[in-house]
Design a protein around this motif. Structure first.
Motif, PDB file in Angstrom:
ATOM      1  N   LEU A  12       0.826  -1.199   0.000  1.00 40.94           N
ATOM      2  CA  LEU A  12       0.000   0.000   0.000  1.00 40.94           C
ATOM      3  C   LEU A  12       0.862   1.252   0.000  1.00 40.94           C
ATOM      4  CD1 LEU A  12      -2.703  -0.993   2.661  1.00 40.94           C
ATOM      5  CD2 LEU A  12      -3.006  -0.897   0.172  1.00 40.94           C
ATOM      6  N   PRO A  13       0.375   2.358  -0.570  1.00 43.60           N
ATOM      7  CA  PRO A  13       1.108   3.627  -0.455  1.00 43.60           C
ATOM      8  C   PRO A  13       1.302   4.003   1.009  1.00 43.60           C
ATOM      9  CG  PRO A  13      -0.647   3.789  -2.087  1.00 43.60           C
ATOM     10  CD  PRO A  13      -0.848   2.486  -1.385  1.00 43.60           C
ATOM     11  N   LEU A  14       2.388   4.706   1.275  1.00 43.10           N
ATOM     12  CA  LEU A  14       2.740   5.037   2.651  1.00 43.10           C
ATOM     13  C   LEU A  14       1.641   5.813   3.359  1.00 43.10           C
ATOM     14  CD1 LEU A  14       4.884   5.000   4.879  1.00 43.10           C
ATOM     15  CD2 LEU A  14       5.835   7.099   3.877  1.00 43.10           C
ATOM     16  N   VAL A  15       0.955   6.699   2.640  1.00 44.36           N
ATOM     17  CA  VAL A  15      -0.068   7.525   3.282  1.00 44.36           C
ATOM     18  C   VAL A  15      -1.292   6.725   3.691  1.00 44.36           C
ATOM     19  CG1 VAL A  15       0.646   9.665   2.160  1.00 44.36           C
ATOM     20  CG2 VAL A  15      -0.992   8.159   1.023  1.00 44.36           C
ATOM     21  N   LEU A  16      -1.423   5.507   3.140  1.00 42.28           N
ATOM     22  CA  LEU A  16      -2.558   4.663   3.507  1.00 42.28           C
ATOM     23  C   LEU A  16      -2.202   3.689   4.626  1.00 42.28           C
ATOM     24  CD1 LEU A  16      -4.083   3.834   0.000  1.00 42.28           C
ATOM     25  CD2 LEU A  16      -4.786   5.593   1.633  1.00 42.28           C
ATOM     26  N   ARG A  17      -0.978   3.166   4.631  1.00 43.52           N
ATOM     27  CA  ARG A  17      -0.623   2.203   5.669  1.00 43.52           C
ATOM     28  C   ARG A  17      -0.060   2.866   6.924  1.00 43.52           C
ATOM     29  NH1 ARG A  17       5.021   1.339   4.732  1.00 43.52           N
ATOM     30  NH2 ARG A  17       5.613   1.732   2.561  1.00 43.52           N
ATOM     31  N   ASN A  18       0.263   4.150   6.862  1.00 40.40           N
ATOM     32  CA  ASN A  18       0.721   4.890   8.040  1.00 40.40           C
ATOM     33  C   ASN A  18      -0.223   6.071   8.231  1.00 40.40           C
ATOM     34  OD1 ASN A  18       2.056   6.702   9.835  1.00 40.40           O
ATOM     35  ND2 ASN A  18       4.019   5.742   9.354  1.00 40.40           N
ATOM     36  N   GLU A 142       9.696  11.110  13.115  1.00 37.69           N
ATOM     37  CA  GLU A 142       8.793  10.898  14.240  1.00 37.69           C
ATOM     38  C   GLU A 142       7.449  10.313  13.805  1.00 37.69           C
ATOM     39  OE1 GLU A 142       8.518  14.479  16.641  1.00 37.69           O
ATOM     40  OE2 GLU A 142      10.442  15.140  15.840  1.00 37.69           O
ATOM     41  N   LEU A 143       7.270  10.160  12.509  1.00 36.29           N
ATOM     42  CA  LEU A 143       5.989   9.686  11.982  1.00 36.29           C
ATOM     43  C   LEU A 143       6.082   8.333  11.291  1.00 36.29           C
ATOM     44  CD1 LEU A 143       4.851  13.074  10.387  1.00 36.29           C
ATOM     45  CD2 LEU A 143       3.912  12.051  12.453  1.00 36.29           C
ATOM     46  N   VAL A 144       7.243   7.987  10.747  1.00 35.96           N
ATOM     47  CA  VAL A 144       7.370   6.758   9.964  1.00 35.96           C
ATOM     48  C   VAL A 144       8.506   5.912  10.512  1.00 35.96           C
ATOM     49  CG1 VAL A 144       6.509   7.931   7.901  1.00 35.96           C
ATOM     50  CG2 VAL A 144       8.968   7.771   8.282  1.00 35.96           C
ATOM     51  N   ASP A 145       8.515   4.645  10.126  1.00 33.74           N
ATOM     52  CA  ASP A 145       9.610   3.745  10.472  1.00 33.74           C
ATOM     53  C   ASP A 145      10.867   4.137   9.711  1.00 33.74           C
ATOM     54  OD1 ASP A 145       7.881   2.305  12.104  1.00 33.74           O
ATOM     55  OD2 ASP A 145       7.282   0.982  10.448  1.00 33.74           O
ATOM     56  N   ASP A 146      11.996   3.666  10.223  1.00 34.18           N
ATOM     57  CA  ASP A 146      13.277   4.061   9.638  1.00 34.18           C
ATOM     58  C   ASP A 146      13.368   3.681   8.158  1.00 34.18           C
ATOM     59  OD1 ASP A 146      16.141   5.023  10.172  1.00 34.18           O
ATOM     60  OD2 ASP A 146      16.477   3.050   9.282  1.00 34.18           O
ATOM     61  N   GLU A 147      12.842   2.500   7.806  1.00 38.20           N
ATOM     62  CA  GLU A 147      12.945   2.064   6.407  1.00 38.20           C
ATOM     63  C   GLU A 147      12.034   2.852   5.474  1.00 38.20           C
ATOM     64  OE1 GLU A 147      10.184  -0.873   8.567  1.00 38.20           O
ATOM     65  OE2 GLU A 147      12.073   0.172   8.940  1.00 38.20           O
ATOM     66  N   ASP A 148      11.120   3.645   6.040  1.00 37.39           N
ATOM     67  CA  ASP A 148      10.197   4.430   5.212  1.00 37.39           C
ATOM     68  C   ASP A 148      10.578   5.905   5.128  1.00 37.39           C
ATOM     69  OD1 ASP A 148       8.465   2.352   4.519  1.00 37.39           O
ATOM     70  OD2 ASP A 148       7.377   2.515   6.408  1.00 37.39           O
ATOM     71  N   ILE A 149      11.693   6.307   5.727  1.00 38.41           N
ATOM     72  CA  ILE A 149      12.042   7.729   5.772  1.00 38.41           C
ATOM     73  C   ILE A 149      12.273   8.283   4.368  1.00 38.41           C
ATOM     74  CG2 ILE A 149      13.851   9.352   6.447  1.00 38.41           C
ATOM     75  CD1 ILE A 149      14.068   7.936   9.083  1.00 38.41           C
ATOM     76  N   GLU A 150      13.016   7.560   3.535  1.00 40.95           N
ATOM     77  CA  GLU A 150      13.273   8.058   2.186  1.00 40.95           C
ATOM     78  C   GLU A 150      11.985   8.154   1.380  1.00 40.95           C
ATOM     79  OE1 GLU A 150      16.234   5.791   0.251  1.00 40.95           O
ATOM     80  OE2 GLU A 150      17.866   6.437   1.563  1.00 40.95           O
ATOM     81  N   THR A 199      -3.582  17.742  15.087  1.00 43.07           N
ATOM     82  CA  THR A 199      -3.954  17.506  16.482  1.00 43.07           C
ATOM     83  C   THR A 199      -4.290  16.039  16.736  1.00 43.07           C
ATOM     84  OG1 THR A 199      -4.803  19.770  16.644  1.00 43.07           O
ATOM     85  CG2 THR A 199      -5.548  18.209  18.320  1.00 43.07           C
ATOM     86  N   THR A 200      -4.828  15.348  15.737  1.00 39.57           N
ATOM     87  CA  THR A 200      -5.234  13.956  15.920  1.00 39.57           C
ATOM     88  C   THR A 200      -4.069  12.978  15.859  1.00 39.57           C
ATOM     89  OG1 THR A 200      -5.628  13.648  13.536  1.00 39.57           O
ATOM     90  CG2 THR A 200      -7.466  14.470  14.861  1.00 39.57           C
ATOM     91  N   VAL A 201      -2.876  13.448  15.527  1.00 39.45           N
ATOM     92  CA  VAL A 201      -1.726  12.569  15.325  1.00 39.45           C
ATOM     93  C   VAL A 201      -0.855  12.554  16.577  1.00 39.45           C
ATOM     94  CG1 VAL A 201       0.383  12.227  13.983  1.00 39.45           C
ATOM     95  CG2 VAL A 201      -1.716  12.934  12.840  1.00 39.45           C
ATOM     96  N   ARG A 202      -0.378  11.370  16.918  1.00 40.11           N
ATOM     97  CA  ARG A 202       0.582  11.235  18.017  1.00 40.11           C
ATOM     98  C   ARG A 202       1.971  11.047  17.421  1.00 40.11           C
ATOM     99  NH1 ARG A 202      -0.550   7.073  22.791  1.00 40.11           N
ATOM    100  NH2 ARG A 202      -2.126   8.694  23.143  1.00 40.11           N
ATOM    101  N   PHE A 203       2.858  11.982  17.711  1.00 38.51           N
ATOM    102  CA  PHE A 203       4.221  11.919  17.214  1.00 38.51           C
ATOM    103  C   PHE A 203       5.059  11.039  18.147  1.00 38.51           C
ATOM    104  CE2 PHE A 203       2.516  15.191  14.805  1.00 38.51           C
ATOM    105  CZ  PHE A 203       3.411  15.735  13.904  1.00 38.51           C
ATOM    106  N   ARG A 204       5.974  10.288  17.551  1.00 40.29           N
ATOM    107  CA  ARG A 204       6.882   9.492  18.357  1.00 40.29           C
ATOM    108  C   ARG A 204       7.917  10.381  19.025  1.00 40.29           C
ATOM    109  NH1 ARG A 204       8.264   5.124  13.580  1.00 40.29           N
ATOM    110  NH2 ARG A 204       6.155   4.280  13.304  1.00 40.29           N
TER     111      ARG A 204
END
Length: 446
Positions: A12-18, A142-150, A199-204
């Protein structure tokens, strides 16, 4: 969760699975589209509806105010993003911008607001956007996993241009249909929706930064960084000359945002749909240039000189032949050249500048190149009140010729090679040798 389910999710595209990244990304799209829609819409409102005599100065001053905060607030933004919680910065910036433009909508409802209200609103919007954009880029880990940063970074950068293009298309059209009040209401809704999404998002929790090296010779960190940057530029004379050439060229290329509404009103007798067509041509050309720039052959300095010459020819064509489709075609060419130049020269700087000096170098580069935008807006706004809009295109063409010649003179057979060797020597001292180039997609007009 089974392995099959995990593999399906990864497709899935990143915006859908995260969902966290998807919400913040959607907030970015809304803010980018809103600020561009507001800039194009108000610029057209000033030229077509609000101002009679002096519409060129009014439009140029508005664009100058719209772009000044990104340059003037750079040190403040850097400190805020490094010290404050990123979610708070994003939410506050979007909410403040939404409140400011909503107030403008209330002032404009049922009456013609003073132009000072539009200037004040754009100053607030540009200031808030100056905080929102770099904070969003910084908060990606703070929003995605390390492998998804790029993937996340590329997704964010590519959609910036699309959002800006969409906003530019809507700006003048909304003003023609719903007036300034309708424009401001739409922008307010976009900004407030972005604030709600953030506001609805929790940042790591952010990872603790690595300790910075101690300043040498007892110098303060800020002073040492500034002196180091000057030393880098002194050791890379071709880069320094390239920046000067493009700073001079930007005085004439960025003026297109002032020329478009003036040309539409005085030469074409068109409305918001014509402005949308012209903005679409410029934006589409820039996107095409960003996509194809890495594939265009030639040494960067020689290619840059050729592209500036092509841009000058396109502006001269807009002077010789007045027509909405002719001008739109010329702007596609101009946008494509801008996109290719951005890709090739940012990649060149990534190769030549030592890794430790890249943050300071690119900050100064953006400040130097961005500082020409307010100057160009005021200059061509004043000229627009005394010269026909077609003549302004000829002035743009003539102004690019000296910059192209100066850049062409830098194409000596060993100039770039010497810079690359100097940069590699510096890299081998405190950093790994031969760092791989990093390609960065930039929005020009950001």
């Amino acid at each position: 969760m089974t392995a099959t389910t995990v593999r399906q999710r990864r497709r899935l595209p990143l915006v859908l699975r995260n969902r966290a990244f998807g919400a913040v990304w959607l907030g970015q799209v809304l803010t980018q589209a809103a600020v561009r829609m507001f800039q194009v819409g108000v610029s057209w409102w000033l030229v077509a509806y609000a101002v009679g005599a002096g519409r060129g100065l009014a439009s140029g001053l508005f664009m100058a105010v719209s772009t000044l905060p990104a340059v003037a607030l750079a040190p403040v933004v850097a400190r805020a993003v490094s010290r404050l919680a990123h979610r708070s910065v994003l939410r506050t910036a979007a909410a403040t911008a939404g409140a400011a433009v909503l107030l403008l909508a209330l002032v404009a409802y049922g009456s013609v607001p003073p132009t000072a209200a539009a200037y004040a609103a754009t100053l607030v919007l540009a200031s808030c956007q100056a905080f929102f954009d770099p904070c969003l880029t910084t908060s990606v880990p703070e929003l995605v996993d390390d492998e998804d940063i790029e993937t996340a970074t590329g997704f964010e950068l590519s959609t910036q241009s699309l959002a800006s293009l969409g906003g530019a298309l809507l700006g003048a059209l909304v003003v023609d249909e719903a007036g300034l009040a309708g424009l401001a209401t739409g922008c307010a809704a976009a900004y407030l929706a972005a604030a709600l999404l953030v506001t609805t998002v929790r940042f790591r929790p952010a990872a603790a930064p690595e300790p910075l090296p101690e300043p040498q010779d007892g110098a303060e960190t800020g002073v040492g960084t500034a002196r180091g940057l000057r030393e880098v530029l002194a050791g890379l004379p071709a880069i320094r000359k390239i920046l000067v050439c493009f700073a001079a060229a930007n005085l004439f290329t960025t003026a297109v945002f002032v020329v478009i509404p003036l040309y539409t009103k005085s030469e074409l007798g068109g409305g918001g749909s014509t402005v949308a067509l012209l903005e679409a041509g410029l934006g589409t050309g820039t996107l095409l240039g960003s996509v194809t720039g890495a594939k265009v052959p030639g040494r960067p300095t020689r290619l840059g000189a050729c592209l500036l010459t092509v841009m000058a020819a396109a502006f001269a064509g807009a002077y010789l032949l007045a027509g909405r489709f002719v001008l739109a075609g010329c702007l596609v060419v101009v946008g494509w050249c801008v996109g290719v130049i951005g890709v090739r020269f940012v990649a060149l700087f990534q190769r030549l500048v030592p890794p430790a000096d890249k943050p300071g170098f690119f900050a100064v580069m953006q400040a130097v190149l961005g500082a020409s935008f307010p100057v160009a807006s005021l200059l061509f706004g004043l000229l627009g009140d005394h010269l026909p809009a077609r003549t302004l295109c000829l002035v743009q063409a003539a102004g690019l010729v000296p910059a192209a010649i100066a850049l062409a003179l830098l194409r000596g057979p060993s100039a770039d090679d010497r810079d690359r060797e100097q940069a590699a020597d510096v890299n081998r001292q405190p950093h790994p040798s031969d760092p791989s180039p990093e390609f960065v997609a930039t929005g020009g007009e950001r």
